[in-house]
Design a protein around this motif. Structure first.
Motif, PDB file in Angstrom:
ATOM      1  N   ALA A   1       4.158   6.298  -1.564  1.00  0.00           N
ATOM      2  CA  ALA A   1       4.628   6.400  -3.101  1.00  0.00           C
ATOM      3  C   ALA A   1       4.278   8.005  -3.474  1.00  0.00           C
ATOM      4  O   ALA A   1       3.151   8.414  -3.149  1.00  0.00           O
TER       5      ALA A   1
ATOM      6  N   GLU B   1       1.799  10.125 -22.277  1.00  0.00           N
ATOM      7  CA  GLU B   1       1.532  11.470 -21.967  1.00  0.00           C
ATOM      8  C   GLU B   1       0.945  12.082 -23.407  1.00  0.00           C
ATOM      9  O   GLU B   1       0.004  12.824 -23.355  1.00  0.00           O
TER      10      GLU B   1
ATOM     11  N   THR C   1      11.563   7.039 -19.268  1.00  0.00           N
ATOM     12  CA  THR C   1      11.155   8.442 -19.770  1.00  0.00           C
ATOM     13  C   THR C   1      10.341   8.440 -21.114  1.00  0.00           C
ATOM     14  O   THR C   1       9.439   9.015 -21.053  1.00  0.00           O
TER      15      THR C   1
ATOM     16  N   ARG D   1       3.809   2.147 -12.454  1.00  0.00           N
ATOM     17  CA  ARG D   1       3.067   3.109 -11.805  1.00  0.00           C
ATOM     18  C   ARG D   1       2.360   4.139 -12.879  1.00  0.00           C
ATOM     19  O   ARG D   1       1.391   4.773 -12.559  1.00  0.00           O
TER      20      ARG D   1
ATOM     21  N   ARG E   1       0.858  -1.177  -0.025  1.00  0.00           N
ATOM     22  CA  ARG E   1       0.114   0.258   0.110  1.00  0.00           C
ATOM     23  C   ARG E   1       0.910   1.227   0.021  1.00  0.00           C
ATOM     24  O   ARG E   1       0.315   2.519  -0.335  1.00  0.00           O
ATOM     25  N   PHE E   2       2.332   1.079   0.276  1.00  0.00           N
ATOM     26  CA  PHE E   2       3.026   2.275   0.240  1.00  0.00           C
ATOM     27  C   PHE E   2       3.677   2.397  -1.223  1.00  0.00           C
ATOM     28  O   PHE E   2       4.311   3.367  -1.452  1.00  0.00           O
ATOM     29  N   GLY E   3       3.501   1.720  -1.981  1.00  0.00           N
ATOM     30  CA  GLY E   3       4.047   1.671  -3.119  1.00  0.00           C
ATOM     31  C   GLY E   3       5.626   1.390  -3.392  1.00  0.00           C
ATOM     32  O   GLY E   3       6.348   1.957  -4.239  1.00  0.00           O
ATOM     33  N   GLY E   4       6.198   0.633  -2.253  1.00  0.00           N
ATOM     34  CA  GLY E   4       7.583   0.310  -2.202  1.00  0.00           C
ATOM     35  C   GLY E   4       7.951  -0.146  -0.801  1.00  0.00           C
ATOM     36  O   GLY E   4       7.194  -0.025   0.164  1.00  0.00           O
TER      37      GLY E   4
ATOM     38  N   ARG F   1       2.785  10.713  -9.327  1.00  0.00           N
ATOM     39  CA  ARG F   1       3.614  10.523 -10.358  1.00  0.00           C
ATOM     40  C   ARG F   1       3.891  11.972 -11.100  1.00  0.00           C
ATOM     41  O   ARG F   1       3.146  12.662 -11.297  1.00  0.00           O
ATOM     42  N   LYS F   2       5.176  12.074 -11.358  1.00  0.00           N
ATOM     43  CA  LYS F   2       5.652  13.441 -12.020  1.00  0.00           C
ATOM     44  C   LYS F   2       5.369  13.191 -13.375  1.00  0.00           C
ATOM     45  O   LYS F   2       5.785  12.137 -13.890  1.00  0.00           O
ATOM     46  N   ARG F   3       4.954  14.136 -13.978  1.00  0.00           N
ATOM     47  CA  ARG F   3       5.157  14.201 -15.621  1.00  0.00           C
ATOM     48  C   ARG F   3       6.544  14.199 -16.251  1.00  0.00           C
ATOM     49  O   ARG F   3       7.408  15.114 -15.829  1.00  0.00           O
ATOM     50  N   ALA F   4       7.022  13.240 -17.057  1.00  0.00           N
ATOM     51  CA  ALA F   4       8.317  13.421 -17.767  1.00  0.00           C
ATOM     52  C   ALA F   4       8.407  14.630 -18.561  1.00  0.00           C
ATOM     53  O   ALA F   4       9.314  15.230 -18.820  1.00  0.00           O
ATOM     54  N   THR F   5       7.235  15.061 -18.972  1.00  0.00           N
ATOM     55  CA  THR F   5       7.410  16.189 -20.110  1.00  0.00           C
ATOM     56  C   THR F   5       6.951  17.368 -19.471  1.00  0.00           C
ATOM     57  O   THR F   5       6.662  18.462 -20.183  1.00  0.00           O
TER      58      THR F   5
ATOM     59  N   ALA G   1       6.931   7.339 -20.808  1.00  0.00           N
ATOM     60  CA  ALA G   1       6.191   8.228 -20.024  1.00  0.00           C
ATOM     61  C   ALA G   1       5.755   9.340 -21.093  1.00  0.00           C
ATOM     62  O   ALA G   1       4.654   9.667 -21.098  1.00  0.00           O
ATOM     63  N   ARG G   2       6.678   9.771 -21.937  1.00  0.00           N
ATOM     64  CA  ARG G   2       6.667  10.754 -22.918  1.00  0.00           C
ATOM     65  C   ARG G   2       5.517  10.364 -24.024  1.00  0.00           C
ATOM     66  O   ARG G   2       4.309  10.949 -24.548  1.00  0.00           O
TER      67      ARG G   2
END
Ligand code: ZN
Lengths: 351, 230
Positions: free
Chosen positions: B222, A235, A228, A178, A44-47, B225-229, A231-232
């Motif tokens: 935790a 997004e 990354t 995540r 539940r703490f994610g780590g 979440r941060k955005r990479a962009t 993630a890009r």
């Protein structure tokens, strides 16, 4: 010490592991392997929360020892040597295991061996597939480690060829999990989604594989750029209001990780003229890594050894296995005042 | 029928006592950090100095704190594992109880209450309040962790004798100060810990070795979440 019984204790992270291995001239035989995990308390703490893990190790230690001895039908007095993880790992958890092992060594008047956790991930394979040949390559991949080791003698002579410069492979999976909104730990979820997706759908970057990196980082890994890039990509889709094809993202990401790990490892085998590869660590459960490693090893004429998944995650068997190798080799025992070392060098097999 | 006692609530203290509670040998190191490294060698040394074979031990006694976590755990897991290896029982005694007994032995008046103060780090103290009992101390206020400023004298009771290694560390922030001539008790005596265990076992009490953490674990949830962009 022929025909000795080695007790192994592992507490470097969230699992309390205890195992018994019998050492004979023929090899090492696993008698029992018991693991208590505090993972449910961390999820539940994610780590992993080190203090929660440390408290759990204290409570689990004697019950886990008791279960292991019962399962093997062995009396503690029959134990000839005690092996324990001295590092690398989390200081609080390591400390509990080391203190317990020392107390057992004092109580039984038996030698103590502080051993390296990461090398244990390779050594455990000797319990499954028999003694290592003269020289093996070991790829140890998990949530905490991504290391390439040249093993000339698992008890005395290990060279670290390379390691991750940023995230461990399993850690990259958890982070991508995540960002895709999957529960912690993300690795198994991504693996499951990836099996339904197209690994060639998106071409994600392969870290440290460019020609310019070959000189200095031929045997090193890097996964943060890949993370990354994922993630890009996600997004950009979200910003355009498009649906995220989770299966394809997972499959393409996992393919990039497996590609880099296997390509670099097999290149290292060729360069060092090694024809046996051992893969260990919890991340070796990853199906794309297993498949790609099998395929590429077959092409290259390399024998691939991957222990069953239960021996790849953290456990006492890996420590008892390395302890057994060290005992068989006649390495000097550790001192009772041995310190734990959270960043124990991977060339150091014993303390 | 000797006992081995150890405490890692601040310093590292080890004692071997006989069944009358007489100390046969003891070892102490004023070291607040390397408990897990130093404890096992001290146990071996104390046994050798007492000329007691480890197999002759009939029990192991451990101080259960309260104390900073890593050192406390090193002591408790050592005591539990050693007792397990020897096939003898393990007993726990609150480390502050021993300090209170030591205070009365060192001259605190029998009719005064004793407040024990130890260093809890993070600018806090562990504390408990006692009065003298028959062969033991009676707990008036059980162990707690608090800011030194919050440890205040009580209305309507005679001033208490304040002792413990926490005094040195937090003197400038303590509202309670030791009266002139108060005994100085600076470290847990593992022999006293063993004698308390003998007394309590004689009363038929069970002495669990659960650690007195008194604080919840620090947890870092935790991060979002941060955005990479960007
Ligand atoms: Zn591991």
């Amino acid at each position: 010490m022929a025909d000795a019984l080695v007790l192994g204790i592992e507490t470097s992270c969230d699992e309390t592991g205890v195992a018994l291995v019998r050492v004979t001239d023929e090899g090492s035989e696993l008698l029992t392997d018991v693991v208590a995990s505090s993972m449910d308390e961390h999820a539940r703490f994610g780590g992993i929360i080190p203090e929660i893990a440390s408290r759990a190790h204290l409570e689990a230690m004697v019950p886990t020892l008791t279960r292991a001895l019962e399962q093997a039908d062995v009396d503690l007095s029959q134990v000839d040597a005690v092996a324990v993880t001295a590092g690398p790992g989390l200081v609080g958890p390591l400390t509990v295991g080391a203190a317990a092992a020392k107390a057992l060594a004092v109580g039984l008047d038996r030698p103590l061996y502080g051993v390296n956790h990461v090398i244990g991930h390779a050594a455990v394979d000797e319990l499954v597939h028999g003694a290592f040949p003269e020289r093996v390559m070991a790829l140890v991949v998990s949530g905490g480690h991504s290391s390439l080791l040249l093993v000339d003698d698992v008890a005395t002579d290990v060279t670290e060829l390379g390691h991750t410069l940023d995230d461990a492979a399993g850690e990259a999976f958890d982070k991508v999990g995540r960002l895709l909104g999957l529960p912690y730990p993300g690795g198994p979820h991504i693996d499951r989604l990836a099996r339904e997706g197209d690994p060639t759908a998106i071409r994600f970057p392969r870290g440290l594989t460019a020609a310019k990196d070959q000189a200095r980082h031929a045997d090193d890994f890097s996964f943060s750029g890949l993370k990354t890039a994922v993630a890009r990509w996600v997004e950009a889709r979200q910003d355009a209001g498009q649906e995220i094809p989770l299966n394809d993202v997972a499959a393409s990401f996992a393919a990039a990780v497996a590609d880099v790990l296997t390509a670099k490892t097999i290149a290292a085998c060729r360069r060092h003229d090694v024809d046996t590869l051992v893969i260990g660590g919890g991340f070796s459960a990853n199906s794309q890594l297993r498949e790609l490693a099998a395929e590429r090893c077959a092409e290259a004429g390399i024998t691939l050894r991957i222990p069953p998944i239960r021996y790849c995650t953290d456990n006492g068997a890996m420590i008892a296995a390395l302890g057994a190798a060290v005992v068989r080799r006649g390495v000097a025992p550790s001192s009772l005042d041995l310190p734990v070392d959270s960043s124990m060098p991977l060339t150091q097999v014993t303390v | 029928m000797p006992l081995l006692a150890l405490d890692t609530s601040a310093d590292i203290a080890v004692a071997v006592v006989d069944d009358a509670g007489t100390v046969l040998a003891e070892r102490r190191v004023a070291e607040q950090r390397r408990h897990a490294e130093l404890l096992a060698p001290l146990v071996v040394e104390a046994l050798a100095a007492a000329d007691v074979d480890r197999r002759a031990l009939t029990g192991v006694v451990a101080g259960t704190g309260p104390a900073p976590f890593t050192g406390l755990r090193a002591g408790l897991v050592t005591a539990r594992s050693l007792a397990f290896a020897l096939g003898v029982p393990v007993h726990g005694v609150c480390s502050l109880d021993a300090l209170a007994v030591q205070a009365y032995a060192a001259g605190a008046p029998a009719d005064a209450e004793v407040v024990v103060v130890t260093d809890a780090r993070r600018r806090e103290v562990y504390t408990a309040r006692y009065r003298l009992g028959a062969d033991d101390v009676d707990v008036v206020d059980p162990p707690a962790v608090m800011r030194p400023e919050d440890l205040t004298p009580r209305d309507g009771t005679p001033p208490a004798v304040v002792v413990g290694p926490g005094l040195r560390v937090h003197a400038d922030r303590l509202a309670l100060t030791p009266p002139d001539g108060a005994p100085v008790v600076d470290a847990v005596d593992a022999g006293v810990l063993a004698r308390l265990a003998v007394v309590r076992l004689g009363q038929g009490r069970s002495l669990p070795t659960e650690p007195l953490y008194l604080r919840r674990p620090d947890v870092m949830p935790a991060a979002a979440r941060k955005r990479a962009t960007g």
